[in-house]
Design an enzyme around this catalytic site. Structure first.
Site, PDB file in Angstrom:
ATOM      1  N   GLN A  20      -4.842  -1.457   9.701  1.00 57.12           N
ATOM      2  CA  GLN A  20      -4.778  -2.791   9.103  1.00 57.12           C
ATOM      3  C   GLN A  20      -5.363  -3.837  10.062  1.00 57.12           C
ATOM      4  OE1 GLN A  20      -3.851  -3.304   5.946  1.00 57.12           O
ATOM      5  NE2 GLN A  20      -4.093  -5.520   6.028  1.00 57.12           N
ATOM      6  N   LYS A  65       0.851  -1.206   0.000  1.00 58.35           N
ATOM      7  CA  LYS A  65       0.000   0.000   0.000  1.00 58.35           C
ATOM      8  C   LYS A  65       0.885   1.255   0.000  1.00 58.35           C
ATOM      9  CE  LYS A  65      -3.904  -2.347   2.175  1.00 58.35           C
ATOM     10  NZ  LYS A  65      -4.712  -2.627   3.367  1.00 58.35           N
ATOM     11  N   ASP A  95     -11.027   2.980   3.957  1.00 61.20           N
ATOM     12  CA  ASP A  95     -11.344   1.556   3.874  1.00 61.20           C
ATOM     13  C   ASP A  95     -12.856   1.328   3.740  1.00 61.20           C
ATOM     14  OD1 ASP A  95      -9.367  -0.390   3.832  1.00 61.20           O
ATOM     15  OD2 ASP A  95      -8.931  -0.199   5.982  1.00 61.20           O
TER      16      ASP A  95
HETATM   17  N1  GUN Z   1      -7.098  -6.772   6.280  1.00 58.56           N
HETATM   18  C1  GUN Z   1      -7.440  -7.500   5.193  1.00 58.56           C
HETATM   19  N2  GUN Z   1      -7.940  -6.705   4.227  1.00 58.56           N
HETATM   20  C2  GUN Z   1      -7.935  -5.452   4.717  1.00 58.56           C
HETATM   21  C3  GUN Z   1      -8.332  -4.195   4.189  1.00 58.56           C
HETATM   22  O1  GUN Z   1      -8.817  -4.051   3.056  1.00 58.56           O
HETATM   23  N3  GUN Z   1      -8.141  -3.134   5.010  1.00 58.56           N
HETATM   24  C4  GUN Z   1      -7.632  -3.255   6.249  1.00 58.56           C
HETATM   25  N4  GUN Z   1      -7.508  -2.150   6.985  1.00 58.56           N
HETATM   26  N5  GUN Z   1      -7.254  -4.400   6.775  1.00 58.56           N
HETATM   27  C5  GUN Z   1      -7.407  -5.492   6.004  1.00 58.56           C
END
Ligand code: GUN
Length: 290
Positions: free
Chosen positions: A96, A52, A119
């Site tokens: 996350q 990311k 998100d």
């Molecule tokens: N863990 C697995 N997928 C995601 C996501 O799209 N965003 C976040 N913050 N954590 C995750």
């Protein structure tokens, strides 16, 4: 059979974003700024957050990685969230998941300012999305919709079976597929662990979206000829032959299912790369709404 190439499509989206950011900078405007909070050092989470942040650099965004010890208290983490909410130089951030067990995930997600919730996990965004109002759409479902739209896959009036009801993928994609719009207007069935006769359902589907997390669960005998197959699974399966010690497997037995499909997403290189591109897209939208 046509492959829904998430790598290629996400690269196209990233180039579009890069151009927009470059034009913003030419006008003397601040570029979008995304922060990621990573608690602990789970291997998969480190990999995701790393890509990311790298993607942010690629498109010209500012990015901040906040790494916190796995034994951080809920209260301390909430303080970080408050700081991020109040930071005017930050357009959006993600926490996350999963979080360590002693932290209440719901409490943390509720503390995120919905305007910075790129998100799309906050109930405000989820509710607004469900009501077809402007909202941040969770990146994975958003990425699936983009793939279907950009490949002009016909969804109008089709029967779409979503396997999985998670808050991040199954539930939101089932809502989006049933809404009006270019990749919507489908008749949606949500299947889950308690569903009876799953094979009968998937065999009746024009579109199958697998978001279960069980490697190679969907086999050729479970799909009809010409079906559209979307595979959201990304499970690390131990493999001694592989340098990393594991292989990434989707929820679909790709080789055999591909022979019957009209469109299919590979793993890796399908939905995964789209997720990151759509997080960037949400961050750009957050910047543009400031
Ligand atoms: N863990 C697995 N997928 C995601 C996501 O799209 N965003 C976040 N913050 N954590 C995750």
């Amino acid at each position: 059979m046509e492959i829904l190439d998430g790598k290629k499509t996400s690269n196209e989206i990233r180039e579009e974003i890069k151009e927009t950011v470059s034009a913003m900078k030419d006008l003397g405007k601040r570029p979008p700024h995304l922060a990621a909070v990573l608690v602990g050092s789970d291997g998969a989470s480190l990999t995701y957050v790393g890509s990311k942040v790298r993607s942010c650099e690629y498109v010209g965004f500012d990015s901040t990685l906040i790494r916190l010890e796995s034994n951080i208290s809920e209260e301390e983490l909430l303080k970080h969230i408050q700081d991020l909410n109040q930071d005017d130089n930050l357009d959006g951030y993600i926490v996350q998941l999963p979080l360590p067990k002693h932290i209440n995930e719901e409490k943390i997600l509720l503390a995120i300012d919905p305007k910075k919730d790129v998100d799309g996990f906050h109930p405000t965004n989820f509710g607004r999305m469900s009501l077809e109002l402007n909202a941040f759409i969770p990146a994975t479902p958003f990425g699936i919709m983009q793939l279907l739209e950009r490949y002009k896959v016909s969804t109008n009036g089709k029967h779409c079976v979503v396997v999985g009801r998670s808050h991040i993928v199954g539930r939101p994609i089932s809502i989006l597929m049933s809404q009006k719009g270019p990749a919507g207007n489908a008749t949606v069935t949500v299947a889950h662990s308690q569903t009876e006769n799953l094979e009968k359902l998937t065999r009746s589907a024009d579109i199958v979206i697998m978001a279960l997390g069980i490697p190679e669960y969907l086999t050729a005998d479970m799909v009809k000829e010409g079906a559209v197959i979307i595979d959201v699974g990304i499970t690390r399966v131990p493999d001694k032959e592989h340098p990393k010690g594991y292989l990434i497997k989707g929820d679909v037995a790709y080789e055999e299912v591909a022979k019957k499909a009209s469109f299919i997403t590979p793993v890796p290189g399908g939905v995964g790369p789209m997720t990151i591109a759509m997080l960037l897209q949400n961050t750009l939208l957050a910047r543009q709404s400031n």
